[in-house]
Design a protein around this motif. Structure first.
Motif, PDB file in Angstrom:
ATOM      1  N   VAL B  33      -5.834  -8.818  -4.927  1.00 15.28           N
ATOM      2  CA  VAL B  33      -4.675  -7.476  -4.039  1.00 15.28           C
ATOM      3  C   VAL B  33      -5.360  -7.197  -3.012  1.00 15.28           C
ATOM      4  CG1 VAL B  33      -3.633  -5.369  -4.152  1.00 15.28           C
ATOM      5  CG2 VAL B  33      -3.789  -6.786  -6.568  1.00 15.28           C
ATOM      6  N   LEU B  34      -4.677  -7.792  -1.667  1.00 14.72           N
ATOM      7  CA  LEU B  34      -5.031  -6.769  -0.387  1.00 14.72           C
ATOM      8  C   LEU B  34      -4.145  -6.395   0.335  1.00 14.72           C
ATOM      9  CD1 LEU B  34      -5.147 -10.316   0.755  1.00 14.72           C
ATOM     10  CD2 LEU B  34      -7.144  -8.954  -0.158  1.00 14.72           C
ATOM     11  N   GLU B  35      -5.125  -4.541  -0.119  1.00 15.13           N
ATOM     12  CA  GLU B  35      -4.324  -3.376  -0.221  1.00 15.13           C
ATOM     13  C   GLU B  35      -4.632  -3.059   1.631  1.00 15.13           C
ATOM     14  OE1 GLU B  35      -1.617  -1.584  -0.169  1.00 15.13           O
ATOM     15  OE2 GLU B  35      -2.048   0.059   1.305  1.00 15.13           O
ATOM     16  N   ARG B  36      -4.164  -2.624   2.879  1.00 18.76           N
ATOM     17  CA  ARG B  36      -4.245  -2.323   3.653  1.00 18.76           C
ATOM     18  C   ARG B  36      -4.739  -1.005   4.377  1.00 18.76           C
ATOM     19  NH1 ARG B  36      -1.912   0.880   7.909  1.00 18.76           N
ATOM     20  NH2 ARG B  36       0.550   0.558   6.530  1.00 18.76           N
ATOM     21  N   ARG B  37      -3.480   0.151   3.341  1.00 19.09           N
ATOM     22  CA  ARG B  37      -4.253   1.515   3.075  1.00 19.09           C
ATOM     23  C   ARG B  37      -5.803   1.527   2.676  1.00 19.09           C
ATOM     24  NH1 ARG B  37      -0.898   6.032   1.970  1.00 19.09           N
ATOM     25  NH2 ARG B  37      -3.051   7.613   3.007  1.00 19.09           N
ATOM     26  N   HIS B  38      -6.365   2.697   2.664  1.00 16.10           N
ATOM     27  CA  HIS B  38      -7.876   3.086   2.023  1.00 16.10           C
ATOM     28  C   HIS B  38      -7.816   3.446   0.443  1.00 16.10           C
ATOM     29  CE1 HIS B  38      -6.466   6.999   2.846  1.00 16.10           C
ATOM     30  NE2 HIS B  38      -6.518   7.438   1.809  1.00 16.10           N
ATOM     31  N   LEU B  39      -6.326   3.372  -0.246  1.00 15.32           N
ATOM     32  CA  LEU B  39      -5.905   3.482  -1.111  1.00 15.32           C
ATOM     33  C   LEU B  39      -4.346   3.503  -1.809  1.00 15.32           C
ATOM     34  CD1 LEU B  39      -4.816   7.073  -1.913  1.00 15.32           C
ATOM     35  CD2 LEU B  39      -4.192   5.946   0.418  1.00 15.32           C
ATOM     36  N   VAL B  40      -4.593   2.706  -3.295  1.00 12.58           N
ATOM     37  CA  VAL B  40      -4.124   1.814  -3.824  1.00 12.58           C
ATOM     38  C   VAL B  40      -2.322   2.720  -3.694  1.00 12.58           C
ATOM     39  CG1 VAL B  40      -5.441   0.525  -4.909  1.00 12.58           C
ATOM     40  CG2 VAL B  40      -4.434   2.267  -6.193  1.00 12.58           C
ATOM     41  N   GLY B  41      -1.174   1.964  -4.137  1.00  7.68           N
ATOM     42  CA  GLY B  41       0.049   2.705  -4.101  1.00  7.68           C
ATOM     43  C   GLY B  41       1.160   2.513  -3.516  1.00  7.68           C
ATOM     44  N   GLY B  42       0.570   2.521  -2.301  1.00 12.79           N
ATOM     45  CA  GLY B  42       1.967   1.964  -1.137  1.00 12.79           C
ATOM     46  C   GLY B  42       2.620   3.413  -0.982  1.00 12.79           C
ATOM     47  N   ALA B  43       4.347   3.192  -1.192  1.00 10.14           N
ATOM     48  CA  ALA B  43       4.309   4.705  -1.114  1.00 10.14           C
ATOM     49  C   ALA B  43       4.373   5.857  -3.005  1.00 10.14           C
ATOM     50  CB  ALA B  43       6.102   4.070  -1.062  1.00 10.14           C
ATOM     51  N   ALA B  44       4.012   4.969  -3.575  1.00 12.02           N
ATOM     52  CA  ALA B  44       3.228   5.964  -4.649  1.00 12.02           C
ATOM     53  C   ALA B  44       2.119   6.478  -5.475  1.00 12.02           C
ATOM     54  CB  ALA B  44       3.934   5.297  -5.998  1.00 12.02           C
ATOM     55  N   VAL B  45       1.457   7.547  -4.008  1.00  7.87           N
ATOM     56  CA  VAL B  45       0.612   8.086  -3.549  1.00  7.87           C
ATOM     57  C   VAL B  45       0.522   9.768  -3.678  1.00  7.87           C
ATOM     58  CG1 VAL B  45      -0.707   6.080  -2.409  1.00  7.87           C
ATOM     59  CG2 VAL B  45       0.757   8.329  -0.827  1.00  7.87           C
ATOM     60  N   THR B  46      -1.166   9.730  -4.726  1.00 11.78           N
ATOM     61  CA  THR B  46      -1.175  10.746  -4.001  1.00 11.78           C
ATOM     62  C   THR B  46      -2.634  11.006  -3.385  1.00 11.78           C
ATOM     63  OG1 THR B  46      -0.228  11.670  -6.581  1.00 11.78           O
ATOM     64  CG2 THR B  46      -1.882  13.519  -5.866  1.00 11.78           C
ATOM     65  N   GLU B  47      -2.298  12.335  -1.955  1.00 12.57           N
ATOM     66  CA  GLU B  47      -3.293  12.616  -1.447  1.00 12.57           C
ATOM     67  C   GLU B  47      -3.517  14.128  -1.465  1.00 12.57           C
ATOM     68  OE1 GLU B  47      -3.266   9.895   2.302  1.00 12.57           O
ATOM     69  OE2 GLU B  47      -1.245   9.559   1.623  1.00 12.57           O
ATOM     70  N   GLU B  48      -5.157  14.710  -1.175  1.00 13.26           N
ATOM     71  CA  GLU B  48      -5.022  15.881  -0.842  1.00 13.26           C
ATOM     72  C   GLU B  48      -5.242  16.060   0.556  1.00 13.26           C
ATOM     73  OE1 GLU B  48      -7.963  17.664  -3.729  1.00 13.26           O
ATOM     74  OE2 GLU B  48      -8.838  19.000  -2.216  1.00 13.26           O
TER      75      GLU B  48
END
Lengths: 421, 528
Positions: B33-48
């Protein structure tokens, strides 16, 4: 000790003097004043002559999730509790229970069963070693007479402290944080099935790292007369951590996930069984690990050792109802699958796969909202007890008895690392 | 330049891409899986975003995550925990409110307070919707057949599709037809008389669309809510412990356990095409990944108009993708709060704080909010769906503090003059004003705010125009038309190329169905 005794006496006196507490009513627990205020749906149930909450909310759902998501607070005061003190305390308990009590260290807690002379289970509970010569036994049923019968010629004093000691269970991932705030001390060092003596808002308490949910959790034991400040302090410290008073319906679901059996539901006490077949040995309940077969003597030893040598005929296992199979039974009548919203406690037949004969029965079941699996606890003939064995379970769909596929599972179904961490 | 060889490459580590990879890996494929961002999830992400405060940055509730995916991938063991969101409270201008509670009797009594007729209608309406949802729901797990094809699989598909509708009694078939053609407002008018009840129900039907409650076709989305309810005790509807990012993490964990490799900070620049076949991807940093199967979980505009040279695709298909409607219509405001909002209509702290608040006081209010957007502006008085995740999962905020998630509609992606910092802040101010009107202590309780316009959503997640569904969930873009006629079966007009995002059937929400169905189709094409 003296202080505790005198205050408990005054507590009893206070109760007796209340003319509005006629003795044809069930007893309120020491926390009733607090729990009654939370009760929204008047859903109380009986437990050992006391009233406790089935659920405080109109539904038990949130209370269930609190066990796995934050912390659930249960009033478990109705448990039977006995203090066993004296030079021969360990000897008495070792005669009665199947675990090796003499080897337990001060501060250790043992889960154990105890059996009649034929090696059939009378009850199950915990033994806590409070100091060198004092133990506390918790039990689901009254055991005062049984302990006394076994104590002949021993230097031991047995006290029924069931009503003198109040108990709370705080269970769930945030339980440690809440208790650390409440006790103003670290509980990092308190290991699984160990205890510590401390205090909460001035009330001396014993905290055991035990519970009936299979999660990170603690039970708090205290003088019934000094119990209310403990409840209040826990709520105060726990509010930001999602503390949720919870009732027996939530507990019942969690204990099935945890694979913990319940007396009079999953097995009959040999004292109450009417026929021999209703009795179970510890081996038949898959409690092999609680047996110290090398102990020189305990009730039922000879019978259990013989059974151990030949292998138990029955085993107690987890059985999962296959979702796809259940779904198609319902689809056949045009319905979406109906799942139980509460744990059930009835006997449900289990069969060999492919329409074979009955080889066992489930005694408890629940839909696990957490695992999204339909779980049951069951007795099966030993040769059908291997995890992965395919069985069939009776399911009543629109008034008709059908069979759904089911699979034997290792217990517990749910076993988070935090339970022991 | 390094070169890597796999059985399958999944572009994008959103929930669908991860589900797809997990299923392929479970079938023994070597997947990356190639993900552009530094975390998985796309629009389903939790970030502090601010220390101690965790935001479900974009998508904030889980509605229809497919039960079969939860089971197949054993997601609870990988940390998925879906907690109930119990209630919805809609504050009204006159200090009154309407509430829907988890308990049926309480809800009935609450509606009765507004209208005894509506209290009765509510039960009948629920019963009817349940029946229709039962008929329609199997479609979610179906690979859309092509109605113009005579291939056996398509004919079989059309037959079972028709069978679903045949199973409906005549009266309910008529209701379904109405649902597919009417506006939410008009349909609800046939059932209810309480304006605030209709406003709240219709508002939930326009989430993520560029439609108003009086736009024909908007009634259909009402049905989607009842599909979640059929799952009943299964409850795939609610709030994920740890935020929606925890769902992605659980799926990623399941995918990794099955052997999938997930590469972060891995930006795909182009799909490599050789002799009319997708054979891999070229990365922004020059690396190449090669595989006979390339799956894109991105939206179709990004996949087909940006990552692939046009000459490699049929002109007609390219035109269909260009026409595909993908306007962004919503924004998101995430807040850190020092205290809970005290609503004038329901003073003090209480169980209502564990549920949702709907800012939809009247039908006119919601329709006016749409009017602003229709003419190229954000809603000055927007419709909002508000939840306080820290009330459900205490781990989302420091003790005693809270996080709030506000879904805001409308915020058009094509705002007149384009989005800029000034407009973003003005939009954020409008949101806070609109909530403060109902909860006076609200403005002063805000410690931090994160305002996300469709332009921000696009720049962070890559979703074209910030459309949260990868293209509108309108009837003309669903089922065998999603994303383009003839290409609804997760394939693309280029051998070896597949699609699995929300832009495929059944689309929208954290459902995962596209990712799973695409994997099953791929495995039909590729021998195990």
């Amino acid at each position: 000790m003296l202080i505790a005794r005198s205050s408990s006496v005054s507590h009893i006196m206070a109760h007796r003097s209340k003319s509005d507490m006629p003795n044809h009513r069930l007893k309120p627990t020491p926390f009733h004043d607090r729990t009654a205020r939370l009760m929204l749906g008047q859903s109380w149930r009986r437990w050992a002559g006391f009233t406790v909450a089935s659920s405080y909310d109109l539904s038990h759902e949130r209370e269930y999730y609190a066990i796995r998501n934050s912390a659930a607070l249960f009033d478990v005061s109705p448990l039977y509790k006995y203090h066993v003190t004296g030079r021969d305390a360990a000897r008495l308990l070792d005669r009665v229970v199947t675990r090796d009590v003499a080897r337990a260290k001060v501060g250790q807690v043992l889960y154990t069963t105890w059996c009649d002379g034929d090696g059939k289970v009378i009850d199950d509970g915990t033994v806590s070693r409070l100091d060198d010569t004092t133990y506390r036994l918790t039990a689901a049923d009254p055991n005062y007479r049984w302990l006394g019968d076994n104590a002949r010629q021993l230097d031991v004093h047995i006290e029924d402290v069931s009503e003198r000691i109040a108990a709370l269970a705080l269970q769930g991932p945030t339980s440690r944080t809440i208790l650390e705030l409440a006790t103003e001390s670290s509980l990092e060092a308190l290991k699984y099935f160990r205890l510590v003596n401390t205090s909460i808002r001035g009330t001396p308490v014993t905290i055991t790292r035990t519970g009936y949910t299979g999660d990170l959790g603690y039970e708090i034991w205290m003088d019934a007369a000094l119990a209310i400040p403990v409840w209040d302090r826990l709520i105060e410290c726990g509010t930001s951590y999602g503390i949720t008073p919870a009732g027996m319906l939530a507990l019942d679901m969690a204990r099935v996930e945890a694979g913990l059996l319940l007396i009079e539901v999953d097995y009959y006490s040999s004292r109450h069984a009417l026929i021999e077949q209703q009795k179970s040995s510890p081996l038949e309940l898959s409690l092999d690990w609680t047996l110290s077969l090398d102990k020189p003597q305990f009730n039922g030893r000879t019978a259990i050792r013989a059974e151990h040598a030949r292998g138990a005929a029955w085993k107690f296992v987890g059985v999962e109802v296959d979702w796809t199979s259940l779904q198609s039974l319902y689809a056949n009548v045009g319905l979406a699958p109906r799942l139980p919203t509460q744990a059930w406690r009835t006997s449900v037949p289990l069969y060999q796969a492919a329409g074979g004969r009955q080889i066992g029965y489930a005694t408890s079941g629940t839909w696990s909202p957490l695992l999204k699996r339909y779980l049951t606890l069951a007795h099966v003939e030993a040769k059908y007890s291997a995890p992965g064995t395919t069985l069939e379970i009776e399911m009543t769909v629109e008034h008709r008895r059908k069979r759904a596929l089911a699979t034997v599972n290792a217990l517990p179904f749910y076993n988070p690392a935090r339970k022991r961490a | 330049m390094t070169s890597h060889r796999y059985d399958a490459i999944v572009i994008g580590g959103g929930h669908n891409g991860l589900v797809n990879a997990a299923y392929l890996a479970r079938a023994g494929k070597k997947v990356v899986v190639l993900e552009r961002r530094h975390l998985v999830g796309g629009a389903a992400v939790t970030e502090e975003i601010y220390p101690g405060f965790k935001y479900s940055v974009f998508s904030y509730v889980v509605s229809l995550l497919r039960p079969e995916i939860i089971r197949d991938l054993d997601l609870p063991r990988h940390g998925l925990e879906i907690l109930p969101l119990e209630s919805t409270v809609t504050p009204m201008f006159d200090g009154n409110y309407i509430a829907g509670w988890a308990d049926h009797d309480l809800t009935r009594r609450e509606i009765y307070r507004h209208s005894p007729r509506d209290a009765d209608a509510y039960d009948e309406y629920g019963h009817m919707m349940h029946h229709m949802a039962m008929a329609v729901k199997p479609i979610l797990a179906m690979v859309p057949p092509d109605p113009t094809s005579l291939a056996p699989s398509d004919l079989k598909g059309m037959l079972s599709f028709a069978g679903l509708f045949r199973s409906l009694p005549t009266r309910q078939f008529h209701q379904l037809y109405k649902l597919m053609t009417m506006s939410a407002g008009d349909y609800l008018d046939e059932w209810f008389e309480t304006d605030v009840l209709k406003a709240t129900k219709s508002a939930s039907g326009i989430i993520g669309t560029f439609m108003g409650p009086r736009t024909p076709g908007s009634a259909y989305v009402l049905l989607h809510h009842y599909m979640g309810e059929i799952d009943g005790a299964f409850r795939a509807w609610g709030f994920a412990k740890g935020g929606t990012g925890a769902i992605s993490k659980a799926i990623a964990s399941a995918a990794r356990e099955a052997g999938a490799e997930i590469r972060l900070n891995a930006s795909v620049a182009q799909v490599i095409v050789k002799n009319g076949r997708a054979t891999g991807v070229a990365m922004a940093n020059g690396d190449e990944f090669h595989a006979p199967v390339v799956v894109t979980s991105l939206d179709p505009k990004r996949s087909f108009l940006q990552l692939i040279e046009r000459k490699e695709l049929p002109a007609e298909f390219v035109r269909d993708i260009e026409r595909y409607k993908i306007r962004g219509s919503s924004g998101k405001v995430n807040l850190s709060l020092s205290e809970l909002p005290e609503f004038t209509c329901m003073p003090g702290n209480g169980p209502h704080h564990r549920g949702a608040f709907s800012i939809s006081p009247t039908m006119e209010y919601v329709e006016n909010a749409y009017d602003d957007a229709k003419y190229g502006d954000f809603s000055k008085k927007p419709y909002m769906d508000i939840v306080i995740p820290s009330m459900i999962d205490p781990g989302m905020a420091p003790p005693g503090k809270h996080v709030m998630s506000i879904f805001v509609q409308y915020a058009p992606s094509n705002i007149t003059g384009g989005w800029n910092d000034e407009k973003r802040e003005a939009f954020g101010d409008a949101v806070i004003d609109a909530v403060t009107r109902f909860a006076p202590n609200f403005r002063a309780s805000i410690l931090h705010r994160q305002v996300l316009t469709p332009a921000d959503i696009e720049s962070i997640t890559g979703l074209t125009d910030g459309n949260i569904f990868q293209g509108e969930l309108a009837l003309h873009q669903l089922f065998f038309l999603r994303p383009a006629p003839g290409w609804a079966r997760f394939r693309a007009p280029l051998k070896g190329l597949y699609q699995c995002g929300s832009a495929t059937h059944p689309g929208g929400g954290i459902m995962g169905a596209g990712g799973r169905l695409a994997a099953l189709e791929i495995l039909k094409d590729v021998p195990r």
